[in-house]
Design a protein around this motif. Structure first.
Motif, PDB file in Angstrom:
ATOM      1  N   SER A   2       7.220  10.464  11.057  1.00  0.00           N
ATOM      2  CA  SER A   2       7.162   9.099  10.539  1.00  0.00           C
ATOM      3  C   SER A   2       8.099   8.185  11.320  1.00  0.00           C
ATOM      4  N   PHE A   3       7.737   6.898  11.427  1.00  0.00           N
ATOM      5  CA  PHE A   3       8.595   5.930  12.105  1.00  0.00           C
ATOM      6  C   PHE A   3       9.837   5.635  11.265  1.00  0.00           C
ATOM      7  N   ILE A   4       9.636   5.531   9.942  1.00  0.00           N
ATOM      8  CA  ILE A   4      10.758   5.360   9.016  1.00  0.00           C
ATOM      9  C   ILE A   4      10.761   6.535   8.047  1.00  0.00           C
ATOM     10  N   GLU A   5      11.918   7.145   7.876  1.00  0.00           N
ATOM     11  CA  GLU A   5      12.068   8.236   6.922  1.00  0.00           C
ATOM     12  C   GLU A   5      13.315   7.993   6.079  1.00  0.00           C
ATOM     13  N   ILE A   6      13.130   7.974   4.767  1.00  0.00           N
ATOM     14  CA  ILE A   6      14.234   7.757   3.829  1.00  0.00           C
ATOM     15  C   ILE A   6      14.256   8.909   2.839  1.00  0.00           C
ATOM     16  N   GLN A   7      15.433   9.501   2.654  1.00  0.00           N
ATOM     17  CA  GLN A   7      15.585  10.613   1.726  1.00  0.00           C
ATOM     18  C   GLN A   7      16.776  10.358   0.812  1.00  0.00           C
ATOM     19  N   ASP A   8      16.533  10.462  -0.485  1.00  0.00           N
ATOM     20  CA  ASP A   8      17.587  10.413  -1.500  1.00  0.00           C
ATOM     21  C   ASP A   8      18.561   9.254  -1.275  1.00  0.00           C
ATOM     22  N   LEU A   9      18.016   8.078  -1.015  1.00  0.00           N
ATOM     23  CA  LEU A   9      18.840   6.900  -0.709  1.00  0.00           C
ATOM     24  C   LEU A   9      19.433   6.306  -1.984  1.00  0.00           C
ATOM     25  N   ILE A  10      20.746   6.152  -1.962  1.00  0.00           N
ATOM     26  CA  ILE A  10      21.480   5.608  -3.113  1.00  0.00           C
ATOM     27  C   ILE A  10      22.335   4.436  -2.638  1.00  0.00           C
ATOM     28  N   LYS A  11      22.317   3.363  -3.409  1.00  0.00           N
ATOM     29  CA  LYS A  11      23.198   2.231  -3.141  1.00  0.00           C
ATOM     30  C   LYS A  11      23.838   1.803  -4.453  1.00  0.00           C
ATOM     31  N   VAL A  66      18.668   7.724   6.179  1.00  0.00           N
ATOM     32  CA  VAL A  66      17.778   6.627   6.557  1.00  0.00           C
ATOM     33  C   VAL A  66      17.607   6.643   8.075  1.00  0.00           C
ATOM     34  N   ARG A  67      16.378   6.850   8.536  1.00  0.00           N
ATOM     35  CA  ARG A  67      16.089   6.857   9.969  1.00  0.00           C
ATOM     36  C   ARG A  67      14.994   5.842  10.283  1.00  0.00           C
ATOM     37  N   VAL A  68      15.218   5.027  11.318  1.00  0.00           N
ATOM     38  CA  VAL A  68      14.207   4.115  11.846  1.00  0.00           C
ATOM     39  C   VAL A  68      13.968   4.502  13.294  1.00  0.00           C
ATOM     40  N   ASP A  69      12.773   5.008  13.581  1.00  0.00           N
ATOM     41  CA  ASP A  69      12.446   5.561  14.892  1.00  0.00           C
ATOM     42  C   ASP A  69      13.425   6.708  15.190  1.00  0.00           C
ATOM     43  N   ASP A  70      14.246   6.576  16.226  1.00  0.00           N
ATOM     44  CA  ASP A  70      15.201   7.641  16.526  1.00  0.00           C
ATOM     45  C   ASP A  70      16.636   7.250  16.162  1.00  0.00           C
ATOM     46  N   ILE A  71      16.786   6.212  15.330  1.00  0.00           N
ATOM     47  CA  ILE A  71      18.109   5.721  14.954  1.00  0.00           C
ATOM     48  C   ILE A  71      18.402   6.084  13.503  1.00  0.00           C
ATOM     49  N   GLN A  72      19.470   6.831  13.267  1.00  0.00           N
ATOM     50  CA  GLN A  72      19.849   7.184  11.901  1.00  0.00           C
ATOM     51  C   GLN A  72      20.791   6.113  11.367  1.00  0.00           C
ATOM     52  N   ILE A  73      20.251   5.234  10.524  1.00  0.00           N
ATOM     53  CA  ILE A  73      20.967   4.053  10.063  1.00  0.00           C
ATOM     54  C   ILE A  73      22.211   4.399   9.253  1.00  0.00           C
ATOM     55  N   ASP A  74      22.136   5.432   8.436  1.00  0.00           N
ATOM     56  CA  ASP A  74      23.262   5.744   7.545  1.00  0.00           C
ATOM     57  C   ASP A  74      24.488   6.241   8.296  1.00  0.00           C
ATOM     58  N   LYS A  75      24.344   6.559   9.596  1.00  0.00           N
ATOM     59  CA  LYS A  75      25.474   7.057  10.391  1.00  0.00           C
ATOM     60  C   LYS A  75      26.117   5.982  11.260  1.00  0.00           C
ATOM     61  N   LEU A  76      25.558   4.771  11.254  1.00  0.00           N
ATOM     62  CA  LEU A  76      26.055   3.719  12.139  1.00  0.00           C
ATOM     63  C   LEU A  76      27.325   3.077  11.603  1.00  0.00           C
ATOM     64  N   ASP A  77      28.255   2.730  12.528  1.00  0.00           N
ATOM     65  CA  ASP A  77      29.420   1.946  12.132  1.00  0.00           C
ATOM     66  C   ASP A  77      29.079   0.453  12.262  1.00  0.00           C
ATOM     67  N   ASP A  78      30.027  -0.420  11.977  1.00  0.00           N
ATOM     68  CA  ASP A  78      29.756  -1.865  11.965  1.00  0.00           C
ATOM     69  C   ASP A  78      29.247  -2.364  13.316  1.00  0.00           C
ATOM     70  N   THR A  79      29.875  -1.923  14.407  1.00  0.00           N
ATOM     71  CA  THR A  79      29.474  -2.355  15.751  1.00  0.00           C
ATOM     72  C   THR A  79      28.075  -1.875  16.081  1.00  0.00           C
ATOM     73  N   GLN A  80      27.786  -0.638  15.741  1.00  0.00           N
ATOM     74  CA  GLN A  80      26.464  -0.070  16.013  1.00  0.00           C
ATOM     75  C   GLN A  80      25.383  -0.746  15.183  1.00  0.00           C
ATOM     76  N   ARG A  81      25.718  -1.098  13.934  1.00  0.00           N
ATOM     77  CA  ARG A  81      24.740  -1.797  13.100  1.00  0.00           C
ATOM     78  C   ARG A  81      24.440  -3.189  13.651  1.00  0.00           C
TER      79      ARG A  81
END
Length: 282
Positions: A2-11, A66-81
Motif C-alpha cells: 500500500s502507498f499509505i499504511e497506518i497501524q494502531d495510530l493513537i493521538k 504511519v508510512r507514506v510511500d517509503d517514509i515512516q512518518i512516526d519516526k521523523l523529527d521536526d526537521t525531517q517533518r
C-alpha cells in the motif's frame, strides 16, 4: 504494498493548563493504494482532521505506525517533518487564506512552492501556467485572490497544492465555504487532476455528497474507523458494510449497526465456511 499504511495510530492531546488528556485517535487502521482518491467522513470532533494533520506531518502521533510511500512518518523529527511537508505533501484547506497569499497574483502563488525548492524561473512560470489552465484559470493568472470568486480561489489553491508535484494531496473540507454548484465544479477538477497526475489524494469532509465523488469512503467516529466502502457501492452511509480487523483482532462496527444493537451485552463469535459470524441474542 500500500502507498499509505497506518497501524494502531493513537493521538492524545493534553492541556498544558489542566493536564487533561483527550484522545483524538484511538487505534486507527488504514491502507490506501497509490493513486487512490478517498474521502474520510465523520462528524465534528471525530478525529478526521487530526488524522489529516498527522499525514501532512503537521502534528506528531502519540503512538502507532504511519508510512507514506517509503517514509515512516512516526519516526521523523521536526526537521525531517518540515522537509517531508515541503517536498512530498500538497494541502488544500477550507479557508482560502490558508491556501494563498492574498497580496500576490495567483500565478505567483502557484510559483511559490517551486521557488522554495529552487526550481528555475522559466520552469516555474511554465508549470504554473499549465496548472492554472488545467483548473480553468488561464485568463485570471495576474489577478489576486480578492478579485476571484470563492470557487476560483479554491481552484487556484488546488493548483498551488500541486505545484511542487507532491506524492500526497490532502484536502480538509475544501468545499465547506462553497455553494453546491461551485463545490461540484471544484470536485470535477479535483478528480480530473487526481487521474491525470496519478497522485494519491485524501479529502476530509462531513458531507456525503462530497464524499460520494471519491473512489472510496472511509467513515471515522470517535477516533476510530467504523467502516469503509467503494463510493460506487453506496447510496448512503447506512449501506456501509466493510470494516477493518486490526492486529489484535479488534473490529469497529459501522455506526448504523451500533445504533441498532444493545451495547455492553455479550456477543457470540463463530467461524463457519470461512465466514466470521457475530450473534447477539435477545
Amino acid at each position: 504494498m500500500s502507498f499509505i499504511e497506518i497501524q494502531d495510530l493513537i493521538k492524545i492531546y493534553e492541556s498544558k493548563e489542566t493536564f487533561i488528556r483527550v484522545p483524538a485517535l484511538r487505534g486507527i487502521e488504514l491502507q490506501v493504494k497509490k493513486g487512490e482518491f478517498i474521502s474520510i467522513i465523520g462528524p465534528s470532533g471525530s478525529g478526521k482532521t487530526t488524522l489529516l494533520l498527522i499525514l501532512a506531518g503537521m502534528t506528531e502521533p502519540s503512538a502507532g505506525y504511519v508510512r507514506v510511500d517509503d517514509i515512516q512518518i512516526d519516526k521523523l523529527d521536526d526537521t525531517q517533518r518540515a522537509y517531508y511537508r515541503r517536498n512530498h505533501v500538497g494541502t488544500l484547506w477550507q479557508l482560502p487564506t490558508r491556501n494563498l497569499i492574498w497580496e500576490l497574483p495567483i500565478i505567483e502563488n502557484v510559483e511559490l512552492p517551486m521557488r522554495l525548492l529552487g526550481v528555475t524561473r522559466e520552469e516555474r512560470k511554465k508549470r504554473a501556467k499549465e496548472l492554472l489552465k488545467e483548473v480553468g484559470l488561464e485568463h485570471r493568472i495576474e489577478h489576486k485572490p480578492p478579485q476571484l470568486s470563492g470557487g476560483e480561489v479554491q481552484r487556484a489553491g488546488l493548483a498551488t497544492a500541486l505545484a511542487h508535484q507532491p506524492k500526497l494531496l490532502l484536502a480538509d473540507e475544501p468545499t465547506g465555504e462553497l455553494d453546491s454548484h461551485t463545490a461540484e465544479e471544484l470536485l470535477i477538477y479535483f478528480r480530473d487532476l487526481n487521474k491525470s497526475y496519478g497522485i494519491t489524494a485524501i479529502m476530509v469532509t462531513h458531507d456525503y455528497f462530497v464524499a460520494s465523488k471519491t473512489n472510496k469512503i472511509v467513515q471515522i467516529v470517535d477516533g476510530r474507523i467504523s467502516g469503509y466502502n467503494p463510493a460506487r457501492e453506496l447510496e448512503s452511509l447506512i449501506d456501509m458494510d466493510k470494516v477493518y480487523i486490526d492486529r489484535y483482532g479488534c473490529i469497529q462496527l459501522p455506526r448504523h449497526i451500533v445504533e441498532q444493537i444493545e451495547t455492553q451485552k455479550e456477543i457470540k463469535v463463530s467461524m463457519e465456511n470461512g465466514k466470521i459470524i457475530l450473534e447477539q441474542n435477545n
